[in-house]
Motif scaffolding. Structure first.
Motif, PDB file in Angstrom:
ATOM      1  N   TRP A  42       3.430  -3.152 -12.721  1.00 18.24           N
ATOM      2  CA  TRP A  42       3.017  -2.321 -13.845  1.00 18.24           C
ATOM      3  C   TRP A  42       3.919  -2.594 -15.035  1.00 18.24           C
ATOM      4  O   TRP A  42       5.133  -2.663 -14.908  1.00 18.24           O
ATOM      5  N   TYR A  50      -4.155  -3.195  -2.993  1.00 15.15           N
ATOM      6  CA  TYR A  50      -3.196  -2.255  -3.572  1.00 15.15           C
ATOM      7  C   TYR A  50      -2.244  -1.753  -2.487  1.00 15.15           C
ATOM      8  O   TYR A  50      -1.022  -1.722  -2.659  1.00 15.15           O
ATOM      9  N   ALA A  63      -4.494   3.555  -5.067  1.00 20.40           N
ATOM     10  CA  ALA A  63      -4.589   4.120  -6.413  1.00 20.40           C
ATOM     11  C   ALA A  63      -5.783   3.476  -7.125  1.00 20.40           C
ATOM     12  O   ALA A  63      -6.365   2.507  -6.624  1.00 20.40           O
ATOM     13  N   ARG A  92       2.028  -0.688 -21.725  1.00 20.72           N
ATOM     14  CA  ARG A  92       0.907  -1.250 -22.480  1.00 20.72           C
ATOM     15  C   ARG A  92       1.237  -1.370 -23.963  1.00 20.72           C
ATOM     16  O   ARG A  92       2.015  -0.601 -24.456  1.00 20.72           O
ATOM     17  N   TYR A 103      -5.693   3.287 -10.826  1.00 22.10           N
ATOM     18  CA  TYR A 103      -5.344   2.977 -12.215  1.00 22.10           C
ATOM     19  C   TYR A 103      -5.492   1.494 -12.523  1.00 22.10           C
ATOM     20  O   TYR A 103      -5.586   1.104 -13.674  1.00 22.10           O
ATOM     21  N   HIS A 104      -5.521   0.671 -11.494  1.00 26.08           N
ATOM     22  CA  HIS A 104      -5.698  -0.768 -11.757  1.00 26.08           C
ATOM     23  C   HIS A 104      -7.183  -1.141 -11.793  1.00 26.08           C
ATOM     24  O   HIS A 104      -7.519  -2.320 -11.865  1.00 26.08           O
ATOM     25  N   LYS A 105      -8.049  -0.130 -11.723  1.00 21.51           N
ATOM     26  CA  LYS A 105      -9.505  -0.294 -11.858  1.00 21.51           C
ATOM     27  C   LYS A 105     -10.078  -1.317 -10.864  1.00 21.51           C
ATOM     28  O   LYS A 105     -10.575  -2.389 -11.247  1.00 21.51           O
TER      29      LYS A 105
END
Ligand SMILES: Cc1cc2nc3c(=O)[nH]c(=O)nc-3n(C[C@H](O)[C@H](O)[C@H](O)COP(=O)(O)O)c2cc1C
Length: 194
Positions: free
Chosen positions: A191, A172, A158, A194, A160-162
């Protein structure tokens, strides 16, 4: 004293040897003993992708005593028997060829026999599949193995964790493997809202 934690890692002839390398580097944090084998095709791809010439070169330095390396032809190796107490098996990377053989019940080498053992003994069998696109034969074989209790874990990172570098992308996927194993060690923060 607690039970000794043991895991079997089989490396087969798909792309993504770096996943196996990273997983082996972290497993000694969680397991007392890690059994390892690699198919002949895996060794060829390992040489191409990582520049290593033997499975032993993939074993992390300093913790070698945690590992036992077996030939893929060795049906006398401990993971080939259901009477040997180990938690389960990860096939990483997992070729669609080995998926087909396990789905068909062909247990003619250590990889396929141990996979068969894990299914019949209801132990973890994690298939870190690396192939795309998938044809109907692959999909039917995977469905059958999932019904039989295997965990199909595509090597599908993925973003989304940049991730900043390749290691982050690899981590990942390896973190996902550690999670489904209940290894008790992680590479990524979980996760949170936020
Ligand atoms: C460079 C290279 C990359 C390959 N990558 C994949 C792959 O990503 N996924 C896959 O299922 N097969 C892949 N193959 C094909 C398998 O290696 C082949 O089907 C082999 O018979 C699998 O054998 P094994 O399952 O005994 O390791 C690749 C082959 C080569 C030479």
């Amino acid at each position: 004293m607690g039970r000794e934690r043991r895991l079997f890692v089989a490396i087969t002839g798909a792309s993504g040897m770096v996943y196996a390398q990273r997983l082996l580097s972290v497993l000694p944090e969680a397991y007392h003993r890690v059994y390892v084998t690699a198919s002949d095709n895996a060794l060829d791809i390992m040489r191409d992708e990582l520049g290593v010439h033997s499975l032993e070169e993939l074993i992390p330095k300093g913790v070698g005593s945690s590992f036992s390396v077996f030939s893929p032809a060795d049906l006398y190796a401990p993971p080939a028997s259901g009477s040997h107490d180990y938690e389960g098996m990860v096939i990483v990377p997992c070729s669609v060829g080995v998926v087909g053989r396990v789905a068909a019940g062909v247990s003619n080498d250590l990889v396929t026999r141990a996979a068969d053992v894990c299914l019949k003994e209801r132990r973890k069998l994690v298939l870190v599949l690396r192939e795309t696109p998938l044809n109907l034969v692959h999909i039917r074989n995977l469905a059958l193995l999932a019904e039989a209790g295997a965990i199909v874990l595509p090597a599908s990172p993925a973003f989304y964790h940049k991730p900043q570098k390749l290691d982050d992308v690899v981590d990942y996927v390896v973190d996902k493997i550690l999670c489904v194993l209940n290894a008790g060690t992680r590479l990524m923060p979980e996760w949170c809202e936020r």
